[in-house]
Design an enzyme around this catalytic site. Structure first.
Site, PDB file in Angstrom:
ATOM      1  CE  LYS A 120      -3.502   2.208   2.860  1.00 22.13           C
ATOM      2  NZ  LYS A 120      -4.390   2.086   3.998  1.00 22.13           N
ATOM      3  CD  GLU A 158       9.593  -6.060   6.989  1.00 25.27           C
ATOM      4  OE1 GLU A 158       9.289  -4.959   6.462  1.00 25.27           O
ATOM      5  OE2 GLU A 158       9.445  -6.301   8.196  1.00 25.27           O
ATOM      6  N   GLY A 175      -4.799  -2.228   5.358  1.00 26.79           N
ATOM      7  CA  GLY A 175      -4.029  -3.391   4.903  1.00 26.79           C
ATOM      8  C   GLY A 175      -4.722  -4.716   5.182  1.00 26.79           C
ATOM      9  NE  ARG A 176      -6.207  -4.412  11.416  1.00 24.13           N
ATOM     10  CZ  ARG A 176      -5.580  -3.240  11.529  1.00 24.13           C
ATOM     11  NH1 ARG A 176      -4.474  -3.030  10.850  1.00 24.13           N
ATOM     12  NH2 ARG A 176      -6.030  -2.306  12.334  1.00 24.13           N
ATOM     13  CD  GLU A 233      -1.536  -5.067  11.913  1.00 30.25           C
ATOM     14  OE1 GLU A 233      -0.342  -5.383  11.987  1.00 30.25           O
ATOM     15  OE2 GLU A 233      -2.110  -4.888  10.827  1.00 30.25           O
ATOM     16  CG  HIS A 268      -4.454 -36.670  16.427  1.00 29.06           C
ATOM     17  ND1 HIS A 268      -4.597 -37.956  16.903  1.00 29.06           N
ATOM     18  CD2 HIS A 268      -5.507 -36.454  15.599  1.00 29.06           C
ATOM     19  CE1 HIS A 268      -5.672 -38.511  16.358  1.00 29.06           C
ATOM     20  NE2 HIS A 268      -6.246 -37.610  15.569  1.00 29.06           N
ATOM     21  CE  LYS A 288       6.118  -1.255   9.613  1.00 24.87           C
ATOM     22  NZ  LYS A 288       5.238  -0.430   8.782  1.00 24.87           N
TER      23      LYS A 288
HETATM   24  C1  G6Q Z   1      -2.421  -3.956   8.048  1.00 24.91           C
HETATM   25  C2  G6Q Z   1      -1.194  -3.276   8.364  1.00 24.91           C
HETATM   26  C3  G6Q Z   1       0.051  -3.964   7.909  1.00 24.91           C
HETATM   27  C4  G6Q Z   1       0.418  -3.692   6.446  1.00 24.91           C
HETATM   28  C5  G6Q Z   1       1.847  -4.144   6.214  1.00 24.91           C
HETATM   29  C6  G6Q Z   1       2.288  -3.933   4.796  1.00 24.91           C
HETATM   30  O1  G6Q Z   1      -3.516  -3.558   8.326  1.00 24.91           O
HETATM   31  O2  G6Q Z   1      -1.267  -1.975   7.965  1.00 24.91           O
HETATM   32  O3  G6Q Z   1       0.039  -5.344   8.112  1.00 24.91           O
HETATM   33  O4  G6Q Z   1      -0.464  -4.350   5.611  1.00 24.91           O
HETATM   34  O5  G6Q Z   1       2.704  -3.462   7.085  1.00 24.91           O
HETATM   35  O6  G6Q Z   1       2.169  -2.596   4.446  1.00 24.91           O
HETATM   36  P1  G6Q Z   1       2.301  -2.140   2.968  1.00 24.91           P
HETATM   37  O7  G6Q Z   1       1.173  -2.736   2.202  1.00 24.91           O
HETATM   38  O8  G6Q Z   1       2.241  -0.646   2.993  1.00 24.91           O
HETATM   39  O9  G6Q Z   1       3.628  -2.645   2.467  1.00 24.91           O
END
Ligand code: G6Q
Length: 555
Positions: free
Chosen positions: A219, A225, A280-281, A366, A397, A517
Site C-alpha cells: 500500500k 521487507e 491493509g488487513r 492487529e 492430536h 520498525k
Molecule cells: C495492516 C497493516 C500492515 C500492512 C503491512 C504492509 O492492516 O497496515 O500489516 O499491511 O505493514 O504494508 P504495505 O502494504 O504498505 O507494504
C-alpha cells in the site's frame, strides 16, 4: 503481566465502559450464572440446539454451545445499544472517518459494493472507482491467464509470485490456499513475505525468470521487507534476462503510492492503485487480491466479492438477534470480559482453510490489540483476545487436550462444510464426525459418575473425567466456494469491528507495529557500519548486537 496487575494499574485511568449500567448488569448476571453448565441448559431447554442459531449469506451459525442464556443475550444487546453500535455501523457504511487516529474512513465495504451503489468520500462516489479498477484487474488477469501477456522473451507466464507482507500477504495467501480448487492448475502461485532471504530463495529455486511474474503488493511502497524482496526479485530476473526492459514484462505493482512505484522502476502502466480508506488487513478483496484473481479468474473473484457483499448487507440490515457478526462479536465480548477467556481457537475442518487462522490473527489482533480507548485513555478491561488455530483433525492430536482438560477456558470457532470439494470414500463424513464430536465433548464432557460406571479404577477417574462447559460456535456452510469465502471473511471483519465498538477502541489503526520498525532501521545501520559504532541501547541489546557482529562472518 497478570490480569490482576493490569486491572489494578488500569483502574486509575479512564473508565466508561465498565461504569455503564449494561456492563454492571452483565457482571451481576455473570456472577449468578457462572456455574450454570451447558448440560443443564440443554436439559432445561430441549429446543436450545435448534433455537440458538442464525443464518446468512450461506453460513449457518450454531451458538447454542456458548455459555449464554436468553438473559445473557438480552443484556449483551443492551450493552451494544449503550455503546451506540447501530450508529457506529451506519458511520462505517457511510464512509465517516471512523479510523480517528489516522483520520481515515474504513470503507472496505465499498470494495464489494455493486456498481449501482453510491458511497461518497469527500463528495466523490468511490464505488465507480472501485469498479474501474476491478475492470482493469480483470483485463490484465485475462491477458496473463490466456497467454496474451508474455514475458520478455515471448514465453507465457506460468508462475506468479506475490511479494508483500502483513495485510499485503496474509489475505492473498489465505485466499489462494482457500480457493486452490478453483485455481489454474497449470500455473504456480507463491507468496514471499519474510525479509529472511530463505523465503525468496526457496520460492524461486525451481522457477525460470522468463516465465515468472512478480506482483509487488505494498500500500505504501515503503515497507522495508517488501522492497528488499522486490529488489532481490529484480536482480534474480535481470541476472538471467539481462535487459532492464524485462522489468516491464515481469513486474506489476499494487500500491497507493505511484511516486515510489515509479522510483522503484515499475512503469505506471503496470501499477494498480487503490485508496487510503482500504486498511491493509481489510484489503484482500481490493487490488491487493490481484494474485487471487490471477489464480481463480475474474468471474470467481467477483463471486467472492458478492459473498462479501451479501454478509455486508446482512450486517447492515439484520436485527441484532439474527445478525451473525453482531452475535459473534457480542459472544466474544462475553467470553473475553465476563468468562475471562484470553484466547479464541479457530478450527476449520477444511484443509483449504489452513491459512485462515493466520489470516484471522492479523485481522483480529492487529485490529483489537489496543490498550487505550478512542479518547486516548487506558482501558480498565481486557480487549482483543489471542486468536490461534489449526485445521481439524490435526489439532485434535496436538493441542485439543489442553482445550478439553486444561485450566484455561478456550472458546472455539469450528468451521465446516457439508460437501467436500474432493470426495474420497467416506473421508468427509469422518472429518465432519470429528468436528461434531469435538464440540459435543467440549460442551458436555464426561462426568465422574459416567467414568466410574464404565468400571474405571478409582485412581483414574479424575484423569478420565471431562468437566465440559467449554463454549464453542459452529459455522456450517454447504461447500467452500468463492462466495462462501467472501461471506466468511466479511463475517469475521464485522465481528471484529463489533468488538472494537464495545471496547471503544480504534480497530483500524496499528501503531503498535511502528516502534519495532523504527528500531530495526536504526539497528540495521549499526550492523552495516564497518567501523565500531557506539551502541546506545540497553545492555542486553548492545551485547546481542556486538555478539552478532563478531560471529556473523564465521557462519
Ligand atoms: C495492516 C497493516 C500492515 C500492512 C503491512 C504492509 O492492516 O497496515 O500489516 O499491511 O505493514 O504494508 P504495505 O502494504 O504498505 O507494504
Amino acid at each position: 503481566m497478570s490480569r490482576l496487575t493490569l486491572t489494578t494499574r488500569a483502574s486509575a485511568h479512564a473508565q466508561g465502559l465498565t461504569d455503564r449500567p449494561a456492563w454492571k448488569a452483565l457482571e451481576a448476571h455473570c456472577a449468578t450464572t457462572h456455574d450454570l453448565h451447558l448440560r443443564q441448559m440443554f436439559a432445561e431447554d430441549t429446543l436450545r440446539g435448534e433455537r440458538l442459531h442464525a443464518e446468512a449469506a450461506g453460513l449457518y451459525l450454531d451458538y447454542s454451545k456458548q455459555r449464554v442464556t436468553d438473559e445473557t443475550l438480552r443484556l449483551l444487546r443492551e450493552l451494544a445499544d449503550a455503546c451506540g453500535l447501530n450508529e457506529r455501523i451506519a458511520a462505517m457504511f457511510r464512509g465517516d472517518r471512523i479510523n480517528t487516529t489516522e483520520q481515515r474512513a474504513a470503507l472496505h465495504v465499498a470494495l464489494r459494493a455493486p456498481m449501482d451503489e453510491h458511497i461518497l468520500i469527500d463528495d466523490k462516489n468511490v464505488v465507480s472507482d472501485v469498479h474501474a479498477v476491478l475492470d482493469r484487474m480483470a483485463a490484465f488477469c485475462e491477458r496473463v491467464r490466456s497467454g496474451a501477456w508474455t514475458g520478455h522473451s515471448g514465453k507465457r507466464i506460468r508462475n506468479v509470485i506475490n511479494i508483500g507482507i502483513g495485510g499485503s500477504d496474509l489475505g492473498p495467501v489465505m485466499a489462494y490456499e482457500a480457493m486452490r480448487h478453483y485455481s489454474r492448475r497449470d500455473m504456480t502461485f507463491r507468496f514471499v513475505s519474510n525479509v529472511d532471504s530463505t523465503d525468496f530463495v526457496e520460492a524461486v529455486h525451481d522457477l525460470k525468470p522468463d516465465e515468472t511474474l512478480f506482483v509487488i503488493c505494498s500500500k505504501t511502497f515503503t515497507t522495508q521487507e517488501t522492497l528488499t524482496n522486490a529488489q532481490s526479485a529484480r536482480a534474480w530476473c535481470l541476472h538471467t534476462l539481462g535487459d532492464e526492459r524485462a522489468v516491464a514484462k515481469h513486474f506489476v505493482a499494487v500500491s497507493t503510492n505511484a511516486a515510489e512505484v515509479i522510483k522503484f522502476g515499475i512503469d505506471a502502466d503496470n501499477m494498480f492503485g487503490f485508496w487510503d480508506w482500504v486498511g491493509g488487513r481489510y484489503s484482500m478483496d481490493s487490488v491487493i487480491g490481484l494474485s487471487t484473481m490471477l489464480a481463480i479468474g475474474p468471474e470467481n473473484f467477483r463471486a467472492m466479492l458478492a459473498g462479501f457483499h451479501a454478509m455486508d448487507e446482512h450486517f447492515r440490515t439484520a436485527s441484532p438477534e439474527q445478525n451473525l457478526p453482531v452475535l459473534m462479536g457480542l459472544l466474544a465480548i462475553w467470553n473475553a470480559n465476563f468468562l475471562g477467556a484470553a484466547t479464541v481457537a479457530v478450527l476449520p475442518y477444511d484443509q483449504y482453510l489452513k491459512r485462515f487462522p493466520a489470516y484471522l490473527q492479523q485481522l483480529a489482533m492487529e485490529s483489537n490489540g489496543k490498550h487505550v480507548s478512542l479518547n486516548g485513555m487506558r482501558v480498565d478491561y481486557e480487549t482483543g483476545p489471542i486468536y490461534w488455530g489449526e485445521p481439524g483433525t490435526n489439532g485434535q492430536h496436538s493441542f485439543y487436550q489442553l482445550i478439553h482438560q486444561g485450566t484455561h477456558l478456550i472458546p472455539c470457532d469450528f468451521i465446516g462444510f457439508c460437501e467436500t470439494l474432493n470426495p474420497l470414500g467416506g473421508q468427509h463424513d469422518l472429518l465432519m464426525a470429528n468436528l461434531f464430536a469435538q464440540s459435543e465433548a467440549l460442551a458436555f464432557g464426561k462426568t465422574a459418575a459416567e467414568v466410574k460406571a464404565e468400571g474405571m479404577p478409582t485412581a483414574l477417574v479424575s484423569h478420565r473425567t471431562f468437566e465440559g462447559n467449554r463454549p464453542s460456535n459452529t459455522l456450517l456452510a454447504e461447500r467452500l466456494t468463492p462466495h462462501t469465502l467472501g461471506a466468511l471473511v466479511a463475517l469475521y471483519e464485522h465481528s471484529v469491528f463489533v468488538q472494537g465498538v464495545i471496547w471503544d477502541i480504534d480497530s483500524f489503526d496499528q501503531w503498535g507495529v511502528e516502534l519495532g520498525k523504527a528500531l530495526a532501521t536504526r539497528i540495521a545501520g549499526e550492523i552495516a557500519d564497518s567501523g565500531d559504532p557506539e551502541l546506545r541501547h540497553d545492555g542486553s541489546t548492545n551485547t546481542l548486537i556486538r555478539r552478532y557482529r563478531r560471529l556473523r562472518h564465521h557462519a
